[in-house]
Each structure stands twice: as C-alpha cells, then as structure tokens.
Scaffold this motif. Structure first.
Motif, PDB file in Angstrom:
ATOM      1  N   GLU A  76       0.869  -1.181   0.000  1.00 25.54           N
ATOM      2  CA  GLU A  76       0.000   0.000   0.000  1.00 25.54           C
ATOM      3  C   GLU A  76       0.907   1.232   0.000  1.00 25.54           C
ATOM      4  N   PRO A  77       0.449   2.372  -0.537  1.00 26.30           N
ATOM      5  CA  PRO A  77       1.290   3.573  -0.516  1.00 26.30           C
ATOM      6  C   PRO A  77       1.832   3.892   0.883  1.00 26.30           C
ATOM      7  N   GLN A  78       1.027   3.596   1.918  1.00 24.85           N
ATOM      8  CA  GLN A  78       1.446   3.906   3.296  1.00 24.85           C
ATOM      9  C   GLN A  78       2.652   3.072   3.744  1.00 24.85           C
ATOM     10  N   ASP A  79       2.938   1.986   3.030  1.00 22.66           N
ATOM     11  CA  ASP A  79       4.109   1.162   3.388  1.00 22.66           C
ATOM     12  C   ASP A  79       5.423   1.826   2.973  1.00 22.66           C
ATOM     13  N   ILE A  80       5.341   2.810   2.063  1.00 20.12           N
ATOM     14  CA  ILE A  80       6.550   3.463   1.547  1.00 20.12           C
ATOM     15  C   ILE A  80       7.093   4.425   2.609  1.00 20.12           C
ATOM     16  N   ASP A  81       8.382   4.294   2.941  1.00 17.97           N
ATOM     17  CA  ASP A  81       8.928   5.214   3.959  1.00 17.97           C
ATOM     18  C   ASP A  81       9.970   6.186   3.414  1.00 17.97           C
ATOM     19  N   LEU A  82      10.239   6.140   2.107  1.00 16.61           N
ATOM     20  CA  LEU A  82      11.096   7.159   1.486  1.00 16.61           C
ATOM     21  C   LEU A  82      10.717   7.276   0.015  1.00 16.61           C
ATOM     22  N   ILE A  83      10.547   8.513  -0.454  1.00 18.71           N
ATOM     23  CA  ILE A  83      10.242   8.754  -1.864  1.00 18.71           C
ATOM     24  C   ILE A  83      11.345   9.615  -2.458  1.00 18.71           C
ATOM     25  N   VAL A  84      11.995   9.079  -3.500  1.00 19.15           N
ATOM     26  CA  VAL A  84      13.078   9.793  -4.176  1.00 19.15           C
ATOM     27  C   VAL A  84      12.653   9.978  -5.631  1.00 19.15           C
TER      28      VAL A  84
ATOM     29  N   HIS B 288      10.929   0.305   2.609  1.00 15.01           N
ATOM     30  CA  HIS B 288      10.396   0.287   1.237  1.00 15.01           C
ATOM     31  C   HIS B 288      10.608   1.681   0.624  1.00 15.01           C
ATOM     32  N   VAL B 289      11.512   1.776  -0.325  1.00 14.09           N
ATOM     33  CA  VAL B 289      11.832   3.069  -0.931  1.00 14.09           C
ATOM     34  C   VAL B 289      11.271   3.109  -2.350  1.00 14.09           C
ATOM     35  N   LEU B 290      10.546   4.187  -2.635  1.00 22.09           N
ATOM     36  CA  LEU B 290      10.018   4.401  -3.990  1.00 22.09           C
ATOM     37  C   LEU B 290      11.012   5.280  -4.738  1.00 22.09           C
ATOM     38  N   VAL B 291      11.558   4.749  -5.838  1.00 22.11           N
ATOM     39  CA  VAL B 291      12.482   5.543  -6.663  1.00 22.11           C
ATOM     40  C   VAL B 291      11.782   5.812  -7.995  1.00 22.11           C
TER      41      VAL B 291
ATOM     42  N   GLY C  79       8.863   6.454 -14.922  1.00 25.98           N
ATOM     43  CA  GLY C  79       8.989   5.074 -14.466  1.00 25.98           C
ATOM     44  C   GLY C  79       9.250   5.102 -12.977  1.00 25.98           C
ATOM     45  N   ALA C  80       8.863   4.034 -12.294  1.00 24.95           N
ATOM     46  CA  ALA C  80       9.076   3.995 -10.841  1.00 24.95           C
ATOM     47  C   ALA C  80       9.318   2.563 -10.401  1.00 24.95           C
ATOM     48  N   CYS C  81      10.047   2.418  -9.305  1.00 26.11           N
ATOM     49  CA  CYS C  81      10.255   1.081  -8.756  1.00 26.11           C
ATOM     50  C   CYS C  81      10.193   1.149  -7.241  1.00 26.11           C
ATOM     51  N   VAL C  82       9.903   0.000  -6.637  1.00 29.36           N
ATOM     52  CA  VAL C  82       9.982  -0.102  -5.186  1.00 29.36           C
ATOM     53  C   VAL C  82      11.216  -0.934  -4.857  1.00 29.36           C
TER      54      VAL C  82
END
Ligand code: COA
Length: 330
Positions: free
Chosen positions: A69-77, A134-137, A163-166
C-alpha cells in the motif's frame, strides 16, 4: 539487511510526436533522425499533465505490483530535471500527496539522465543502513517543457514519461542489488545545460527572449564522451563484481541514441537478445528512460524473477552511473 528491486511501473503519455510531425516544425527529415538517432517517435504530455502526474501513475503501478500500500513506503526519491516547480516544493513531495502518503521523507535528485540510477544508490544505502524498508524511486520527466521546438539539434531527441520502482529490504542475499556505481565530472558542465532560470541567469524578459530557458547541448562531443564513459563504466562494475557480460540477461542502457547503444553494446560484446531498446518509440526521456525500459520488458513478459539486469546511464552534469541487480519481483 539487503536491498532488492521489488517491482516496476511506468507511464507514457498517449500523444505521439512522430518524425513526420517534426518535419513540419523544423528543417529535418524522418530519414536523418532515424539514421542518426534510431528514434521514430516520442510521447509528449498534455499541457495539463505535469511531471508529478506521470510519476504518481508509474508509482501506483509499482506499489501495486509489489503488493504493498502507498502507506508502506517510507522514502520517496524522485529523479527529474523537469520538476513541477523550479525551486520548491519538490516533485517527490507532490507525488507523495498524489499517492495519499503523509509523514514520509521525500526529496528530488538532480542528476539528469543518470538520476534514476543515482536514486537506486540512495535507496540501497538507506535500506542497508536499516533506516528504511520500502523506498520508492521515480524517474519522471516532462522534458518537452524545456525543449525549444525551433532547435532541430535538440527537439528531435527528447520525450516525456515516467517510471518507478519499489526497493525493499530483504534478508535474502541472493535477491539483493549487487552493486550501484554513480559518479560525476563537473568540468563538462557546459555539454548539456539549461542556462535559466537559476542564480546565474534569474528569469528576466531578456533571458526569455534569448531562449536561455531551453536545453542546450554540444551534441557531437556529448556523443563521443557518452560512448567512452558508458563502456568504461560497465567494464569497471563487471570487473569489480567478478561478473562477465555473458552472465547478464538484460543490458538496459540509457536510451539517448541508438548509435551510442550499438557502439557500447558491441564494445562490451552484448548480443542483440541482451540489449533492451525503447529509443525508437520513446526517444530520450532522461531520468525516466531506464525505468520505462525495464517496465517495457516486464510487461512484454521478458523479465523474470532472478534474471540479472545491468543498467548503464549517462547525462548532464556530466553524470554517469551503472548498476547490477537481479529482478526481485513477480
Ligand atoms: N536534421 C537534419 N540535420 C541536422 C539535424 C536535424 N535534426 N540536427 C543537426 N543536423 C545537422 C547539423 O547542423 C550538421 O550540419 P553541418 O554538417 O552542415 O554543420 C550535421 O547535421 C551533423 O551534425 P552533428 O551534430 O555532427 O551530427 P551527429 O552525427 O553528432 O548527430 C546528434 C547529432 C545530436 C543526434 C548526436 O550528436 C547525439 O545523439 N549526441 C548525443 C546526444 C545525447 O545523447 N544527449 C543526451 C545525453 S543524456
């Protein structure tokens, strides 16, 4: 703790700008563009479609494919040179909002076409240090917003997309990102530059009249340096990790020019089957180029769990970066 490449997603705007369309805008031809670059068409975002919109769509796909879930992401780059706003807020903050995530660390990376692989190095370090799970790049560009469609030397090359990856924490070393190398040499800063706006050229009417807000490129010199740097970069990272080019399942270079990709692929003895190509349909989408290419082979069913990817990129700065990693998704 190790970092694994967990999932991929991408978005390409639906508007197509073909070589035939460009023939009507500048003094060029489909034949010249195809022969010199390998590009047939590129995608251009609508006027109301901005970098964060494209980044958010790609991110939602990647998060879903990671079964998170989006809430699981703890860093967005977010890697971009065409952010929603020049100074602030960062595009990563706006994407966080569009994903409905609150109270998350979020920032942009400015490393031009190398930005996505730079982002992977950041994600790997944050996860291996135990700081994030979990980092979203994201690599997202509305490059058309800084292209002068009267300049035939640049307008034929670039396109828009995201494009994006976890990248997720794992204790299983076999699925971990093996290595990421990112580097820069600022003495070549004038090879690829958007002169304004910035502290050198704050926005004035004169700056606009002179078109300093558009990307400028020393194309031929950039071309030669790109071939040299990309080839050396891959040789170095393969050697450092005791991996042969024949061990690589997917060689995914930055999609800037087919002739650059061919020269580098040949020098590294990569077969046609190994080399991933999307340049013909997307052109150069800068930081979005590599994740869009990964997504392309994923959606075509060509990228399987455990297969080894080699990423190699080059861009304004000058910056360059490479990575060796298995695909850790389903
Ligand atoms: N259509 C027709 N002619 C063009 C043209 C176009 N779109 N763009 C340039 N030309 C002309 C030039 O004016 C020049 O004409 P001249 O010989 O009369 O002076 C001629 O083509 C050759 O130009 P040159 O710049 O030497 O061509 P090139 O083979 O280097 O190809 C690029 C130009 C831009 C395609 C190539 O240099 C390139 O891809 N460079 C790397 C760009 C890149 O990767 N940038 C992003 C890095 S992330």
């Amino acid at each position: 703790m190790f970092a694994k490449f967990h999932s991929i997603g991408a978005y390409a705007p639906s508007n197509v700008l073909s070589n035939a369309d460009l023939e009507k805008m500048v003094d060029t031809s489909d034949e010249w563009i195809l022969k010199r670059t390998g590009i047939r068409e590129r995608r251009i975002a609508n006027s109301d479609e901005v970098t964060s919109d494209m980044g958010a769509i790609a991110s939602k796909i990647a998060i879903k494919r990671a079964k998170l879930e989006p809430q699981d992401i703890d860093l967005i780059v977010c890697a971009t040179v065409t952010p929603d706003y020049f100074n602030m807020p960062s595009t990563a903050c706006i994407i966080a909002d569009k994903l409905g995530v609150r109270d998350v660390q979020a920032f942009d990376i400015s490393a031009a076409c190398s930005g996505f692989v730079y982002g992977l190095s950041v994600a790997k370090a944050f996860i291996e240090s135990g700081m994030k799970k979990h980092v979203l790049v994201i690599g997202a560009e509305k490059f058309s917003s800084i292209v002068d469609y009267r300049d035939r030397t640049t307008c034929i090359l670039f396109g828009d997309g995201a494009g994006a990856c976890v990248i997720s924490a794992t204790e299983d070393r076999s699925e971990a990102i093996i290595d990421v190398n990112a580097s820069a040499d600022g003495s070549y800063a004038d090879f690829l530059v958007t002169p304004a706006p910035g502290s050198v050229n704050p926005l004035t009417q004169k700056v606009l009249d002179e078109g300093l807000n558009f990307v400028k490129m020393r194309g031929n010199e950039t071309f030669k340096l790109a071939v040299k740097t990309l080839t050396k970069d891959v040789r170095d990272i393969l050697k450092k990790n005791g991996i042969n080019s024949s061990d690589i399942d997917h060689f995914i270079p930055h999609q800037a020019n087919y002739r650059i990709i061919k020269a580098v692929g040949d020098a590294l003895k990569m077969t046609e089957r190994q080399v991933v190509l999307t340049i013909q349909k997307y052109g150069n989408t800068s930081a979005a180029s590599i994740p869009m290419a990964i997504n392309d082979i994923y959606e075509a069913g060509r990228l399987k769990r455990g297969e080894l990817m080699l990423l190699d990129t080059f861009g304004g700065g000058l910056t360059w970066a490479s990575a060796i990693l298995p695909f850790g998704g389903d």
